[in-house]
Design a protein around this motif. Structure first.
Motif, PDB file in Angstrom:
ATOM      1  N   ALA A 132      47.305  35.110  33.907  1.00 33.76           N
ATOM      2  CA  ALA A 132      46.041  35.831  34.049  1.00 33.76           C
ATOM      3  C   ALA A 132      46.186  36.961  35.052  1.00 33.76           C
ATOM      4  CB  ALA A 132      44.928  34.875  34.486  1.00 33.76           C
ATOM      5  N   TRP A 133      45.642  38.111  34.694  1.00 31.84           N
ATOM      6  CA  TRP A 133      45.560  39.264  35.600  1.00 31.84           C
ATOM      7  C   TRP A 133      44.864  40.375  34.858  1.00 31.84           C
ATOM      8  CZ3 TRP A 133      48.444  44.149  36.015  1.00 31.84           C
ATOM      9  CH2 TRP A 133      48.171  44.836  37.206  1.00 31.84           C
ATOM     10  N   ASN A 134      44.014  41.115  35.545  1.00 33.50           N
ATOM     11  CA  ASN A 134      43.373  42.289  34.973  1.00 33.50           C
ATOM     12  C   ASN A 134      43.969  43.545  35.599  1.00 33.50           C
ATOM     13  OD1 ASN A 134      41.621  41.494  32.952  1.00 33.50           O
ATOM     14  ND2 ASN A 134      39.837  41.323  34.283  1.00 33.50           N
ATOM     15  N   PRO A 135      44.692  44.358  34.846  1.00 37.21           N
ATOM     16  CA  PRO A 135      45.273  45.585  35.414  1.00 37.21           C
ATOM     17  C   PRO A 135      44.244  46.536  36.019  1.00 37.21           C
ATOM     18  CG  PRO A 135      46.293  45.083  33.302  1.00 37.21           C
ATOM     19  CD  PRO A 135      45.149  44.120  33.464  1.00 37.21           C
ATOM     20  N   SER A 136      42.980  46.423  35.607  1.00 40.95           N
ATOM     21  CA  SER A 136      41.956  47.328  36.136  1.00 40.95           C
ATOM     22  C   SER A 136      41.430  46.908  37.500  1.00 40.95           C
ATOM     23  CB  SER A 136      40.779  47.405  35.153  1.00 40.95           C
ATOM     24  OG  SER A 136      40.092  46.159  35.089  1.00 40.95           O
ATOM     25  N   GLN A 137      41.757  45.707  37.957  1.00 40.26           N
ATOM     26  CA  GLN A 137      41.160  45.226  39.195  1.00 40.26           C
ATOM     27  C   GLN A 137      41.680  46.005  40.397  1.00 40.26           C
ATOM     28  OE1 GLN A 137      42.614  41.129  38.625  1.00 40.26           O
ATOM     29  NE2 GLN A 137      43.575  41.244  40.634  1.00 40.26           N
ATOM     30  N   GLN A 138      40.808  46.190  41.378  1.00 39.17           N
ATOM     31  CA  GLN A 138      41.139  46.974  42.563  1.00 39.17           C
ATOM     32  C   GLN A 138      41.613  46.115  43.732  1.00 39.17           C
ATOM     33  OE1 GLN A 138      40.997  50.488  42.422  1.00 39.17           O
ATOM     34  NE2 GLN A 138      40.765  49.898  40.268  1.00 39.17           N
ATOM     35  N   ALA A 139      41.396  44.820  43.659  1.00 39.70           N
ATOM     36  CA  ALA A 139      41.810  43.903  44.719  1.00 39.70           C
ATOM     37  C   ALA A 139      42.082  42.540  44.110  1.00 39.70           C
ATOM     38  CB  ALA A 139      40.731  43.801  45.792  1.00 39.70           C
ATOM     39  N   GLU A 140      42.879  41.741  44.800  1.00 39.56           N
ATOM     40  CA  GLU A 140      43.146  40.388  44.315  1.00 39.56           C
ATOM     41  C   GLU A 140      41.893  39.529  44.475  1.00 39.56           C
ATOM     42  OE1 GLU A 140      45.712  39.792  42.706  1.00 39.56           O
ATOM     43  OE2 GLU A 140      47.119  41.354  43.352  1.00 39.56           O
ATOM     44  N   ARG A 141      41.726  38.575  43.589  1.00 36.74           N
ATOM     45  CA  ARG A 141      40.577  37.677  43.649  1.00 36.74           C
ATOM     46  C   ARG A 141      40.764  36.666  44.776  1.00 36.74           C
ATOM     47  NH1 ARG A 141      39.549  35.104  37.936  1.00 36.74           N
ATOM     48  NH2 ARG A 141      37.386  35.075  38.626  1.00 36.74           N
ATOM     49  N   GLY A 142      39.657  36.025  45.163  1.00 36.22           N
ATOM     50  CA  GLY A 142      39.732  34.989  46.178  1.00 36.22           C
ATOM     51  C   GLY A 142      40.592  33.824  45.715  1.00 36.22           C
ATOM     52  N   ILE A 143      41.049  33.027  46.656  1.00 35.94           N
ATOM     53  CA  ILE A 143      41.988  31.944  46.335  1.00 35.94           C
ATOM     54  C   ILE A 143      41.349  30.901  45.417  1.00 35.94           C
ATOM     55  CG2 ILE A 143      41.496  30.525  48.374  1.00 35.94           C
ATOM     56  CD1 ILE A 143      44.936  31.148  46.682  1.00 35.94           C
ATOM     57  N   LEU A 144      40.050  30.624  45.581  1.00 39.64           N
ATOM     58  CA  LEU A 144      39.407  29.664  44.693  1.00 39.64           C
ATOM     59  C   LEU A 144      39.181  30.266  43.309  1.00 39.64           C
ATOM     60  CD1 LEU A 144      36.930  27.753  46.998  1.00 39.64           C
ATOM     61  CD2 LEU A 144      38.870  26.809  45.742  1.00 39.64           C
ATOM     62  N   ALA A 145      38.844  31.547  43.259  1.00 40.34           N
ATOM     63  CA  ALA A 145      38.728  32.192  41.953  1.00 40.34           C
ATOM     64  C   ALA A 145      40.072  32.153  41.231  1.00 40.34           C
ATOM     65  CB  ALA A 145      38.255  33.633  42.113  1.00 40.34           C
ATOM     66  N   GLN A 146      41.151  32.337  41.959  1.00 37.50           N
ATOM     67  CA  GLN A 146      42.476  32.271  41.353  1.00 37.50           C
ATOM     68  C   GLN A 146      42.814  30.861  40.876  1.00 37.50           C
ATOM     69  OE1 GLN A 146      45.759  34.102  43.510  1.00 37.50           O
ATOM     70  NE2 GLN A 146      44.328  35.381  44.653  1.00 37.50           N
ATOM     71  N   SER A 147      42.455  29.870  41.677  1.00 35.01           N
ATOM     72  CA  SER A 147      42.902  28.508  41.372  1.00 35.01           C
ATOM     73  C   SER A 147      41.935  27.740  40.473  1.00 35.01           C
ATOM     74  CB  SER A 147      43.124  27.716  42.665  1.00 35.01           C
ATOM     75  OG  SER A 147      41.935  27.620  43.406  1.00 35.01           O
ATOM     76  N   MET A 148      40.673  28.179  40.376  1.00 38.54           N
ATOM     77  CA  MET A 148      39.708  27.477  39.538  1.00 38.54           C
ATOM     78  C   MET A 148      39.492  28.153  38.186  1.00 38.54           C
ATOM     79  SD  MET A 148      36.832  26.305  42.383  1.00 38.54           S
ATOM     80  CE  MET A 148      35.738  25.523  41.187  1.00 38.54           C
ATOM     81  N   SER A 149      39.733  29.456  38.115  1.00 39.13           N
ATOM     82  CA  SER A 149      39.477  30.199  36.876  1.00 39.13           C
ATOM     83  C   SER A 149      40.701  30.168  35.972  1.00 39.13           C
ATOM     84  CB  SER A 149      39.109  31.641  37.199  1.00 39.13           C
ATOM     85  OG  SER A 149      38.905  32.381  36.014  1.00 39.13           O
ATOM     86  N   VAL A 150      40.470  29.932  34.685  1.00 37.42           N
ATOM     87  CA  VAL A 150      41.563  29.886  33.706  1.00 37.42           C
ATOM     88  C   VAL A 150      41.137  30.619  32.435  1.00 37.42           C
ATOM     89  CG1 VAL A 150      42.564  27.731  34.550  1.00 37.42           C
ATOM     90  CG2 VAL A 150      40.746  27.653  32.831  1.00 37.42           C
ATOM     91  N   GLN A 151      42.133  31.072  31.679  1.00 48.11           N
ATOM     92  CA  GLN A 151      41.915  31.728  30.390  1.00 48.11           C
ATOM     93  C   GLN A 151      42.159  30.714  29.275  1.00 48.11           C
ATOM     94  OE1 GLN A 151      40.894  35.001  30.406  1.00 48.11           O
ATOM     95  NE2 GLN A 151      41.021  34.887  32.640  1.00 48.11           N
TER      96      GLN A 151
END
Length: 477
Positions: A203-222
């Motif tokens: 998972a990663w969005n090339p358009s994003q301007q900053a990395e997501r928070g650690i919980l958003a990274q670890s809880m969110s899935v595609q």
């Protein structure tokens, strides 16, 4: 099956015909586009029509295969992509008016993986603002409706994906899930999904301007929402293909080693004081009986404390949202979403500062408890929600509304906090005073064993049947 009914085929049946050459990618895509144009005006599930590009890609795939190129595992399968994920040249609006012109420079890994496998994107599906509601409506694209009727929310945040795929708009629908956003729409519409575990899908969005928070990274899935469990076994191996842009992706095969029979399943109806609706109770019994008949050893036993784990995890997530997203929500969100977040913060008092760091540490404690429990019970069958799915805009009705929508959904977001896979599958079609409504159950699985959760979902589906069939009969009348 007539030429005009190709859209009714599941992805598994469809690929058998496209890969053998009995159907061309162009035939399939044209039929999918026609179905989308027929069904979508009443649903507003697809909010960006990519028909022209889809038909051109179908012609290119047909020409490549005619020239000797191998057909991919998803050759010619029509899919939809949720508007919060990057697709090159398209807006990643996330349902927010202020983001309507954020154009993706490249494809996200899930889009790249699906297209590399031969899938054809026919449209992009709706989501609520910031993809942070269990319902789907926003000022940019409006409300998505449930094909079962307007008495039921389509779920969220992948509401457009769930409503669309169950109405026959594409055979596969991409979605994502930070607290239930694959499983809520599956439950609302009677679809099948599996929330992958932590690290399974890049998972990663090339358009994003900053990395997501650690919980958003670890809880969110595609993931994907489908009409049948078999389609998850078909499509998920392509979705989990590695992408170096996600440095924490775990490269493992889709199917793990077979376990000795019988596989033990922990079965619980514990709803932690929330009333268990009789229709949900019946759905759980049907799912249990289906697994027993399929050879599973089902024992009624509660897993480690889901309530404490789930509520703590979501409170921690709210702490991260309060810290990292609150300014964006206030600046770019509608009055509706701002008010909903105010109630979220009441329902789930944010854990912040030092306490948040402590809760991130305690996450390992919860995960270890579940890991030890699942050494014995490889699967956990539970309610997804204790009640039938709620009405549209229920979460705008203050504390009581948010409590019904998210407060009771601990089996959902606990799995995100734990990073465990969880399938959601319909096991009953309830005849309620408001109208017919599917009832889904949840099957959690050991870490890295999404395939086992899907196997169990397939066993339940074999007993109940695919929920799209009575839905299409209803829509046709």
């Amino acid at each position: 099956m007539t030429q005009t009914d190709i859209w009714r085929l599941n992805a598994t049946d469809l690929t058998a015909l496209t890969r053998s050459g009995e159907l061309s990618a162009l035939e399939v895509t044209q039929n999918a586009v026609d179905r989308m144009h027929q069904a979508n005006p009443d649903l507003n599930a697809v909010v960006e029509d990519l028909s022209t590009e889809a038909l051109e890609r179908a012609r290119e795939l047909d020409a490549a295969v005619a020239g000797g190129a191998p057909a991919g595992p998803l050759h010619g399968v029509p899919v939809t992509i949720k508007i919060n994920v990057d697709q090159k040249g398209r807006a990643t609006s996330n349902g927010v008016v202020a983001l309507k012109d954020v154009i993706a420079p490249e494809d996200a890994p899930v889009v790249r993986n699906l297209q590399k496998a031969g899938a054809i994107v026919i449209g992009r599906t709706n989501t609520p603002e910031f993809s942070f509601r269990a319902d789907t409506d926003n000022p940019l694209h409006g409300r998505t409706h449930n094909p079962w009727g307007r008495h039921i929310s389509p779920g969220g945040s992948s509401g457009g994906a769930g409503a669309g795929v169950m109405a026959g708009i594409g055979a596969l629908a991409h979605g994502n899930d930070i607290g239930g956003s694959l499983r809520f729409p599956a439950a609302a519409n009677g679809a099948v999904t599996v929330k992958p575990g932590l690290g399974r899908v890049p998972a990663w969005n090339p358009s994003q301007q900053a990395e997501r928070g650690i919980l958003a990274q670890s809880m969110s899935v595609q993931g994907l929402i489908t009409r049948s469990a078999a389609d998850l076994h078909l499509s998920m191996p392509s979705l989990i293909a590695a992408d170096p842009r996600d440095p924490f992706h775990v490269s493992m095969p889709w199917r793990g080693e077979a376990l000795d029979d019988p596989i033990k399943v922990a079965f619980t109806k514990n709803t932690f004081g929330y009333a268990l609706h009789p229709e949900v109770d019946k759905a759980l019994d049907t799912a249990r009986d289906a697994l027993v008949d399929a050879g599973y050893l089902v024992e009624e036993i509660d897993p480690p404390d889901v309530f404490e784990c789930g509520r703590s995890g979501y409170r921690a997530l709210m702490g991260e949202v309060l810290t990292l997203m609150q300014n964006d929500i206030k600046a770019a969100g509608s009055e509706t979403i701002r008010e909903i977040f105010d109630v979220y913060f009441q329902e789930f008092p944010p854990i912040v500062e030092t306490d948040l760091i402590r809760m991130l540490a305690k996450r390992t404690h919860y995960a270890r408890e579940w890991s030890l429990f699942m050494e014995d019970y490889a699967l956990v069958l539970s309610p997804f929600l204790p009640q039938p799915f709620f009405k549209p805009d229920r979460d705008t009705e203050g504390v009581e509304g948010v409590h019904e929508v998210l407060g009771c959904a601990v089996y959902s977001y606990a799995m995100n906090f734990l990073g465990l896979p969880a399938a959601c599958v319909p096991s009953r079609l309830a005849d309620l005073p408001s109208g017919p409504q599917p009832i889904n159950v949840q099957i959690a699985a050991r870490r890295w064993r999404e395939d086992m959760a899907v196997n169990a979902a397939a066993a339940i589906e074999a007993r109940v049947g695919q929920m799209c069939l009575p839905l299409w009969e209803k829509m046709d009348t």
